[in-house]
Design a protein around this motif. Sequence first.
Motif, mmCIF file in Angstrom:
data_model
loop_
_atom_site.group_PDB
_atom_site.id
_atom_site.type_symbol
_atom_site.label_atom_id
_atom_site.label_comp_id
_atom_site.label_asym_id
_atom_site.label_seq_id
_atom_site.Cartn_x
_atom_site.Cartn_y
_atom_site.Cartn_z
ATOM 1 N N ASP A 132 0.937 -1.187 0.024
ATOM 2 C CA ASP A 132 0.074 -0.080 0.052
ATOM 3 C C ASP A 132 0.972 1.411 0.086
ATOM 4 O O ASP A 132 0.395 2.142 -0.694
ATOM 5 C CB ASP A 132 -0.904 -0.095 1.166
ATOM 6 C CG ASP A 132 -0.298 -0.258 2.431
ATOM 7 O OD1 ASP A 132 0.950 -0.685 2.700
ATOM 8 O OD2 ASP A 132 -0.929 0.110 3.540
ATOM 9 N N LEU A 133 1.970 1.183 0.696
ATOM 10 C CA LEU A 133 2.944 2.326 0.856
ATOM 11 C C LEU A 133 3.560 2.548 -0.485
ATOM 12 O O LEU A 133 3.554 3.657 -1.138
ATOM 13 C CB LEU A 133 3.695 2.337 1.903
ATOM 14 C CG LEU A 133 4.934 3.393 1.986
ATOM 15 C CD1 LEU A 133 4.139 4.647 2.263
ATOM 16 C CD2 LEU A 133 5.744 3.033 3.032
ATOM 17 N N PHE A 134 4.088 1.696 -1.031
ATOM 18 C CA PHE A 134 4.515 1.594 -2.578
ATOM 19 C C PHE A 134 3.480 2.061 -3.344
ATOM 20 O O PHE A 134 3.862 3.017 -4.316
ATOM 21 C CB PHE A 134 4.932 0.049 -2.978
ATOM 22 C CG PHE A 134 5.223 -0.036 -4.381
ATOM 23 C CD1 PHE A 134 6.738 0.381 -4.631
ATOM 24 C CD2 PHE A 134 4.498 -0.617 -5.395
ATOM 25 C CE1 PHE A 134 7.165 0.055 -5.907
ATOM 26 C CE2 PHE A 134 5.069 -0.549 -6.511
ATOM 27 C CZ PHE A 134 6.323 -0.072 -7.115
ATOM 28 N N GLY A 155 2.399 10.462 4.445
ATOM 29 C CA GLY A 155 1.772 9.099 4.158
ATOM 30 C C GLY A 155 2.687 8.000 4.834
ATOM 31 O O GLY A 155 2.002 7.146 5.373
ATOM 32 N N ILE A 156 3.998 8.070 4.984
ATOM 33 C CA ILE A 156 4.797 7.063 5.595
ATOM 34 C C ILE A 156 4.325 7.035 7.088
ATOM 35 O O ILE A 156 3.961 6.118 7.587
ATOM 36 C CB ILE A 156 6.237 7.319 5.316
ATOM 37 C CG1 ILE A 156 6.751 7.466 4.004
ATOM 38 C CG2 ILE A 156 7.111 6.597 6.328
ATOM 39 C CD1 ILE A 156 8.054 8.093 3.685
ATOM 40 N N GLU A 182 14.016 6.619 -4.430
ATOM 41 C CA GLU A 182 13.449 7.282 -3.098
ATOM 42 C C GLU A 182 12.491 6.006 -2.696
ATOM 43 O O GLU A 182 12.381 5.738 -1.424
ATOM 44 C CB GLU A 182 12.842 8.562 -3.253
ATOM 45 C CG GLU A 182 12.404 9.253 -1.930
ATOM 46 C CD GLU A 182 13.268 10.008 -0.849
ATOM 47 O OE1 GLU A 182 13.150 10.047 0.280
ATOM 48 O OE2 GLU A 182 14.379 9.708 -1.477
ATOM 49 N N ILE A 183 11.799 5.681 -3.444
ATOM 50 C CA ILE A 183 10.818 4.540 -3.116
ATOM 51 C C ILE A 183 11.658 3.344 -2.863
ATOM 52 O O ILE A 183 10.888 2.636 -1.930
ATOM 53 C CB ILE A 183 9.796 4.290 -4.335
ATOM 54 C CG1 ILE A 183 9.089 5.618 -4.745
ATOM 55 C CG2 ILE A 183 8.894 3.346 -4.294
ATOM 56 C CD1 ILE A 183 8.057 5.615 -5.966
ATOM 57 N N MET A 184 12.517 3.133 -3.538
ATOM 58 C CA MET A 184 13.453 1.772 -3.123
ATOM 59 C C MET A 184 13.919 1.821 -1.605
ATOM 60 O O MET A 184 13.867 1.028 -0.971
ATOM 61 C CB MET A 184 14.522 1.816 -4.185
ATOM 62 C CG MET A 184 15.284 0.554 -4.054
ATOM 63 S SD MET A 184 14.352 -0.988 -4.646
ATOM 64 C CE MET A 184 15.703 -2.176 -4.760
ATOM 65 N N LEU A 185 14.033 3.041 -1.324
ATOM 66 C CA LEU A 185 14.741 3.571 -0.048
ATOM 67 C C LEU A 185 13.643 3.028 0.981
ATOM 68 O O LEU A 185 13.953 2.537 1.895
ATOM 69 C CB LEU A 185 15.123 4.711 0.088
ATOM 70 C CG LEU A 185 15.719 5.309 1.512
ATOM 71 C CD1 LEU A 185 17.130 6.140 1.256
ATOM 72 C CD2 LEU A 185 14.661 5.944 2.476
ATOM 73 N N ILE A 186 12.444 3.628 0.653
ATOM 74 C CA ILE A 186 11.401 3.800 1.676
ATOM 75 C C ILE A 186 10.965 1.957 1.846
ATOM 76 O O ILE A 186 10.754 1.652 3.040
ATOM 77 C CB ILE A 186 10.322 4.667 1.178
ATOM 78 C CG1 ILE A 186 10.831 6.035 1.313
ATOM 79 C CG2 ILE A 186 9.039 4.413 2.211
ATOM 80 C CD1 ILE A 186 9.936 6.956 0.716
ATOM 81 N N SER A 239 15.801 11.199 6.022
ATOM 82 C CA SER A 239 14.668 11.320 6.939
ATOM 83 C C SER A 239 13.460 10.394 7.009
ATOM 84 O O SER A 239 13.220 9.993 7.825
ATOM 85 C CB SER A 239 14.223 12.573 6.616
ATOM 86 O OG SER A 239 14.911 13.807 7.009
ATOM 87 N N THR A 240 13.366 9.902 5.508
ATOM 88 C CA THR A 240 12.425 8.838 5.265
ATOM 89 C C THR A 240 12.762 7.574 5.961
ATOM 90 O O THR A 240 11.815 6.829 6.369
ATOM 91 C CB THR A 240 12.190 8.469 3.767
ATOM 92 O OG1 THR A 240 13.468 8.605 3.266
ATOM 93 C CG2 THR A 240 11.596 9.817 3.130
ATOM 94 N N ALA A 241 14.008 7.046 5.879
ATOM 95 C CA ALA A 241 14.373 5.991 6.556
ATOM 96 C C ALA A 241 14.328 6.014 8.061
ATOM 97 O O ALA A 241 13.879 5.061 8.530
ATOM 98 C CB ALA A 241 15.732 5.781 6.137
ATOM 99 N N VAL A 242 14.573 7.305 8.617
ATOM 100 C CA VAL A 242 14.385 7.458 10.127
ATOM 101 C C VAL A 242 13.083 7.287 10.464
ATOM 102 O O VAL A 242 12.714 6.374 11.640
ATOM 103 C CB VAL A 242 15.025 8.629 10.461
ATOM 104 C CG1 VAL A 242 14.525 9.066 11.998
ATOM 105 C CG2 VAL A 242 16.710 8.837 10.318
ATOM 106 N N LEU A 243 12.075 7.942 9.596
ATOM 107 C CA LEU A 243 10.778 7.809 10.243
ATOM 108 C C LEU A 243 10.327 6.325 10.136
ATOM 109 O O LEU A 243 9.440 5.720 10.915
ATOM 110 C CB LEU A 243 9.832 8.526 9.225
ATOM 111 C CG LEU A 243 9.972 10.059 9.245
ATOM 112 C CD1 LEU A 243 9.372 10.893 8.092
ATOM 113 C CD2 LEU A 243 9.485 10.491 10.700
ATOM 114 N N GLY A 244 10.651 5.509 9.120
ATOM 115 C CA GLY A 244 10.215 4.033 8.845
ATOM 116 C C GLY A 244 10.833 3.331 9.905
ATOM 117 O O GLY A 244 10.146 2.236 10.125
ATOM 118 N N SER A 245 12.057 3.606 10.509
ATOM 119 C CA SER A 245 12.701 2.493 11.488
ATOM 120 C C SER A 245 12.423 2.991 12.737
ATOM 121 O O SER A 245 12.235 1.982 13.683
ATOM 122 C CB SER A 245 14.264 2.296 11.174
ATOM 123 O OG SER A 245 14.744 3.910 11.173
#
Length: 468
Positions: free
Chosen positions: A55-57, A158-159, A328-332, A381-387
Amino acid sequence: MSQHLISISVLGLMFVTATVLPVNMGVLAFVGAFLIGTFAAAMPAKAIMAGFPADLFLTLVGITYLFAVAQNNGTIDWLVRLAVRAVGGRIAAIPWIMFLIAALLTSVGAVSPAAVAIIAPIALGFAARYGINPLLMGLMVIHGAQGGGFSPMSIYGGITNKIVQKAGLPLNEMATAFASLGVNLAVAAGLFVAFGGLRLMRQSARPAAAPQAMANGVMAMGHPFNPGVPVAQGAQIFGDAEAEAGREERKTIAHDPDALLQSGGAAVSGAPGGLYQYLTVAGLAALAVLTLYCKLDIGFVSLTIALALALMAPEQQKRALSQVSWPEIMLIVGVSTYVGVMDKMGTIDFVGHSVAGLTSPMMAALLLCFVGAVVSAFASSTAVLGSLIPLAVPFLQQGSDVSAIGFIAAMAVSSTIVDVSPFSTNGALVLANAQGVDRQAFFRKLMVYGMLVTIIAPVALWLVFVVL
């Protein structure tokens, strides 16, 4: 060493590797998920892939595709021209116009570095031409982009909202959105006063010829400027936003700031907005209505609107899908998959209970805000939010005094407001586009400001959103 400590160590190694080397952290995360899941947790491949956030993808692909379409058809540049012309001769209003445009771009789906890449060259061109402090102008653009970054239609929003919803925590989408906008707006107001904004209020603009470099169609960063061709420069430029800053800043395409003020100008996309631009704006408005009020899935809705716009001008939009921010999508999704493996292993619960056991929930919340700020200043920042947000789930679910909504707001803003650092893409873009400055001195100013924000912001946000 336990499997939990191994998975945490590998996560830390990913951050370091992605910061030091130009390697997409999403690839590292997918490989890490495979290795840790297979050899440390004895998980089959199907169980590992179950953590892939489909869904996030879809959300990320949809909104970045729609933004690429809007950029290609000249709508974004048209809206920028309209907003800038609105200030007339009021120089003091220009930094605020740049703040608001950057906030608007990220709020409707542009990744933060993409918004800064579009606005920073324009803003810093104005700064050089009309004697505005370039540090003030650059920081206004960055804080604007971060201020709009947590709307329900945005990448960060969204994330964060999907992670919180998946964890079963109380969700207040607008609380996080307004927290980010309010904090960045307050910081921008302070910067405006501190860096000469009051002086600008007594100054008015006088028409002047465009700089010679721009008049010749050559930009400071070595890219030709063709005023007759819409420039595709949005989210598609960017991969791992922070780890690839050095390469990305050289890819920025600058604009002619003076052409934006010319009533009959054709800075980009030539003429005033036509039917296609009006339909694109209507599409963005429809996206907001259908997702916020009708509760339809933002990924499907944005793809539907983008497809309808692409069908109206298929030749112009044939490159739009390739301009989606795939790195960026690959990262998230890579980091989300790795966190999914950690969750199945029980590592998330292990960390949450360990942090709660070592100190009080209040101090645990402060510690996580600090970790988010420090890591995000150098990594993604996106990786930090996700982890990091999932790490707080256990003690937030224990019925502690920490408000889940308040903590999410503090954590989200702490992890993104530090992107003013020159080691992040946003800071690097401002540094690269500053005109008429000593680069070393400007770099030091950005670095000092970034350090102050990294130290002060987590404490201030913790006090405002968690303690009070």
